[in-house]
Scaffold this active site. Structure first.
Site, PDB file in Angstrom:
ATOM      1  NE  ARG A 193       1.364  10.634   9.886  1.00 55.29           N
ATOM      2  CZ  ARG A 193       0.705   9.642   9.276  1.00 55.29           C
ATOM      3  NH1 ARG A 193      -0.463   9.274   9.750  1.00 55.29           N
ATOM      4  NH2 ARG A 193       1.184   9.076   8.203  1.00 55.29           N
TER       5      ARG A 193
ATOM      6  CG  ASP B 247       3.417   1.422   9.422  1.00 52.15           C
ATOM      7  OD1 ASP B 247       3.664   1.586   8.224  1.00 52.15           O
ATOM      8  OD2 ASP B 247       3.195   2.363  10.207  1.00 52.15           O
TER       9      ASP B 247
ATOM     10  CE  LYS C 139      -1.590   1.701   4.042  1.00 57.18           C
ATOM     11  NZ  LYS C 139      -1.367   3.118   4.341  1.00 57.18           N
ATOM     12  CG  ASN C 140       2.334   2.688   3.566  1.00 58.07           C
ATOM     13  OD1 ASN C 140       1.174   3.028   3.310  1.00 58.07           O
ATOM     14  ND2 ASN C 140       2.755   2.425   4.781  1.00 58.07           N
TER      15      ASN C 140
ATOM     16  CB  CYS D  61      -4.243  10.734  11.456  1.00 59.34           C
ATOM     17  SG  CYS D  61      -2.660   9.981  11.815  1.00 59.34           S
TER      18      CYS D  61
HETATM   19  C1  EPZ Z   1       4.695   6.891   5.958  1.00 54.23           C
HETATM   20  O1  EPZ Z   1       4.007   7.983   6.562  1.00 54.23           O
HETATM   21  C2  EPZ Z   1       3.680   5.754   5.910  1.00 54.23           C
HETATM   22  N1  EPZ Z   1       2.528   6.145   5.104  1.00 54.23           N
HETATM   23  C3  EPZ Z   1       3.231   5.400   7.329  1.00 54.23           C
HETATM   24  O2  EPZ Z   1       2.352   4.273   7.230  1.00 54.23           O
HETATM   25  C4  EPZ Z   1       4.465   4.995   8.132  1.00 54.23           C
HETATM   26  O3  EPZ Z   1       4.089   4.704   9.464  1.00 54.23           O
HETATM   27  C5  EPZ Z   1       5.480   6.147   8.118  1.00 54.23           C
HETATM   28  O4  EPZ Z   1       5.818   6.483   6.755  1.00 54.23           O
HETATM   29  C6  EPZ Z   1       6.768   5.799   8.851  1.00 54.23           C
HETATM   30  O5  EPZ Z   1       7.334   4.671   8.296  1.00 54.23           O
HETATM   31  C7  EPZ Z   1       2.644   6.133   3.752  1.00 54.23           C
HETATM   32  O6  EPZ Z   1       3.683   5.847   3.199  1.00 54.23           O
HETATM   33  C8  EPZ Z   1       1.405   6.494   2.988  1.00 54.23           C
HETATM   34  P1  EPZ Z   1       6.976  10.228   8.072  1.00 54.23           P
HETATM   35  P2  EPZ Z   1       4.670   9.466   6.555  1.00 54.23           P
HETATM   36  O7  EPZ Z   1       6.880  11.505   7.329  1.00 54.23           O
HETATM   37  O8  EPZ Z   1       5.366   9.722   5.275  1.00 54.23           O
HETATM   38  C9  EPZ Z   1       7.779  13.073  11.713  1.00 54.23           C
HETATM   39  C10 EPZ Z   1       0.457   2.967   7.777  1.00 54.23           C
HETATM   40  O9  EPZ Z   1      -0.026   2.511   8.836  1.00 54.23           O
HETATM   41  N2  EPZ Z   1       7.911  14.172  10.748  1.00 54.23           N
HETATM   42  O10 EPZ Z   1       8.199   9.396   7.956  1.00 54.23           O
HETATM   43  O11 EPZ Z   1       3.637  10.440   7.001  1.00 54.23           O
HETATM   44  C11 EPZ Z   1       6.304  12.755  11.922  1.00 54.23           C
HETATM   45  O12 EPZ Z   1       5.767  13.594  12.904  1.00 54.23           O
HETATM   46  C12 EPZ Z   1       1.002   4.386   7.745  1.00 54.23           C
HETATM   47  O13 EPZ Z   1       0.543   2.327   6.705  1.00 54.23           O
HETATM   48  C13 EPZ Z   1       8.439  15.372  11.164  1.00 54.23           C
HETATM   49  O14 EPZ Z   1       8.817  15.506  12.315  1.00 54.23           O
HETATM   50  O15 EPZ Z   1       5.749   9.274   7.723  1.00 54.23           O
HETATM   51  C14 EPZ Z   1       6.305  11.334  12.388  1.00 54.23           C
HETATM   52  O16 EPZ Z   1       6.401  11.329  13.799  1.00 54.23           O
HETATM   53  C15 EPZ Z   1       0.913   5.084   9.089  1.00 54.23           C
HETATM   54  N3  EPZ Z   1       8.505  16.398  10.283  1.00 54.23           N
HETATM   55  C16 EPZ Z   1       7.578  10.776  11.766  1.00 54.23           C
HETATM   56  O17 EPZ Z   1       8.291  11.862  11.221  1.00 54.23           O
HETATM   57  C17 EPZ Z   1       8.059  16.298   8.990  1.00 54.23           C
HETATM   58  O18 EPZ Z   1       8.140  17.273   8.229  1.00 54.23           O
HETATM   59  C18 EPZ Z   1       7.293   9.810  10.633  1.00 54.23           C
HETATM   60  O19 EPZ Z   1       6.658  10.537   9.613  1.00 54.23           O
HETATM   61  C19 EPZ Z   1       7.518  15.048   8.567  1.00 54.23           C
HETATM   62  C20 EPZ Z   1       7.446  14.004   9.458  1.00 54.23           C
END
Ligand code: EPZ
Length: 468
Positions: free
Chosen positions: A134, A321, A35-36, A129
């Site tokens: 996020r 996840d 999915k991701n 969420c």
């Molecule tokens: C992706 O989300 C996945 N979703 C998530 O899967 C997954 O948990 C996550 O990566 C981490 O592996 C998709 O790919 C669609 P991040 P994403 O930006 O891109 C912080 C599932 O269950 N952060 O790496 O949103 C943020 O707060 C979903 O399938 C900042 O601090 O993840 C978070 O705590 C849930 N500043 C952490 O990074 C930013 O500018 C991870 O976020 C951006 C993010």
């Protein structure tokens, strides 16, 4: 809750899964496309005016939501079996509506391709969420460094490339956090920028590597995907591609964890072992045996499992996840386990539901949990508050004594296609009772012989995604 104890009419304002626990699983579970990864690959197809065929696409509500957004922007989209064909030639708009984007956080990825293709993009902020705020700071900071003017008004992020001919300018960017979404967004934007872009402290997830794989197939020039430094040399345009999505490592991990929770032997295929090494190591530390077989893995589980410690981290660390599903497993492992969630700030909501089932879990109220294993969980009504929490409760239901009723299936269906049908195929006693059915049907399904023939309820595959 035992079968006989379930005398009160079942509250069926939503579809529910009914699981009779303590069933051994046996056989083979097939893993669908990731999915991701698929969501990012769909966004990337907007970078080319030529058709992009994506094979091994998962049949999920999130994929349907992304498809609707792309079609609303003028792109063509149609399914051919498990392949999706996306036609970026029709892309005319650069501002997806909030009504569509609010249903899918990953829609924010589109700001990169839209800006790269059109020189302008207006994308609603995805908002927070249940698992966290996020933020998209790293996404916007990187685009600004590439010469985009970024502004925000009424919850919409507007970006406009200031370079000549509305092109972004390649540059060196350091991410404060290895954000998956920011890495993917900036990598996509950089493919059509003028000059080279270097992403430092980039996310190394397999889904980032898969996206780079598609982009290179489309003619992009990318080096270092999968490491913390990714170099992208901008090109004038990208052509079409025919590309297969990688297997979903989180779905594969969910199945392996479910097999361990049901103390069963199961073959899960296909699995890219290197995508799950941290999870496999923890399952073996607990006492499971895992061996490669064909394209997949076979897990064998002893009667007793030992607890362990785990700490979620960006890849190649333990994936956030799978934290909730794994905690369901730890709930019936012997001894003490300790879980620390370091990626998201609010991803322990499944704890309360597991406690309702009898799990002995104490948290620090923030991101750490101490799990004292119990011999058996008890089946009760529970609700999955997010996608992976719902999966965790299904796993707990497989292991529990009696009947577990799982609600929140709109979350579950975002990431797992027809999960109950697939678990039934390996021996689980699990039924989806649709909200349109009477409580009586559910009552009969539970207090009677619990008809597990899948014909007893409408085929959910007609519901979850097929209304794309
Ligand atoms: C992706 O989300 C996945 N979703 C998530 O899967 C997954 O948990 C996550 O990566 C981490 O592996 C998709 O790919 C669609 P991040 P994403 O930006 O891109 C912080 C599932 O269950 N952060 O790496 O949103 C943020 O707060 C979903 O399938 C900042 O601090 O993840 C978070 O705590 C849930 N500043 C952490 O990074 C930013 O500018 C991870 O976020 C951006 C993010």
């Amino acid at each position: 809750m035992t079968l006989a104890a379930l005398n009160s009419p079942v509250d069926l304002d939503q579809s529910q899964l009914f699981i009779v626990g303590q069933q051994r699983l046996e056989g083979e579970l097939h893993v669908n496309g990731a999915k991701n990864s698929a969501l990012a690959l769909m966004a990337a197809s907007a970078l080319s005016h030529e058709p992009v065929r994506l094979r091994n696409m998962p049949d999920l509500t999130d994929i349907g939501a992304m498809a609707k957004i792309l079609v609303s922007l003028g792109m063509g989209f149609h399914l051919e079996g498990s392949s999706a064909v996306l036609r970026g030639g029709g892309l005319t708009s650069h501002d997806p509506s909030y009504d569509l984007t609010r249903k899918l956080r990953a829609s924010f990825f589109l700001i990169g391709p839209l800006l790269a293709r059109h020189g302008v993009a207006k994308v609603p902020l995805p908002g927070g969420c249940r698992i966290g705020s996020r933020p998209v700071r790293e996404h916007n900071k990187g685009l600004q460094a590439m010469g985009a003017r970024i502004s925000m008004k009424d919850g919409v992020v507007s970006a406009e490339a200031q370079g000549n001919h509305g092109r972004l300018q390649g540059c060196s960017i350091h991410l404060d956090y290895p954000s998956v979404g920011a890495t993917e967004t900036l990598m996509m934007a950089a493919t059509l920028a003028e000059g080279e872009t270097v992403l430092n402290n980039a996310a190394q997830e397999p889904e980032v590597m898969d996206l780079a794989g598609l982009l290179k197939t489309m003619g992009a020039r990318i080096q270092g995907a999968g490491s913390s430094t990714i170099r992208i040399a901008g090109v004038k345009q990208l052509h079409g591609a025919d590309y297969a999505v990688i297997p979903d490592r989180i779905e594969a991990g969910t199945f392996l964890i479910a097999a361990a929770a049901a103390r069963s032997r199961l073959h899960v295929t296909p699995v890219e072992t290197s995508h799950l090494s941290a999870v496999l190591a923890k399952l073996e530390e607990m006492g499971c045996s895992i061996s490669p077989q064909g394209q997949g893995l076979t897990i064998t589980t002893p009667g007793q499992l030992r607890g362990c410690e785990l700490r979620t981290q960006p890849f190649p660390g333990f994936p956030t996840d799978l934290q909730a599903p794994f905690m369901a497993l730890l709930s019936t492992a012997e001894g003490d386990s300790f879980v620390t969630e370091t990626v998201f700030e609010n991803r322990l909501q499944h704890v309360a539901e597991l406690q309702r089932m009898g799990a002995q879990i104490h948290t620090n109220g923030v991101n750490a949990a101490h799990v004292k294993g119990v011999p058996m969980l008890s089946g009760v009504p529970v609700t999955g508050t997010d996608l992976r929490a719902a999966a965790a409760l299904v796993i707990a239901g497989l292991a529990a004594d009696g009947v577990t009723q799982v609600g929140g299936l709109e979350n579950l269906d975002r990431g797992y296609a027809r999960l109950e049908e697939r678990l039934q195929s390996v021996g689980a006693r699990i039924n989806r009772i649709d909200a349109t059915q009477t409580a009586q049907t559910a009552q009969t399904a539970l207090t009677g012989s619990l008809d597990l023939s899948y014909s007893s309820i409408p085929d959910p595959s007609q519901g979850a995604c097929r209304n794309w």
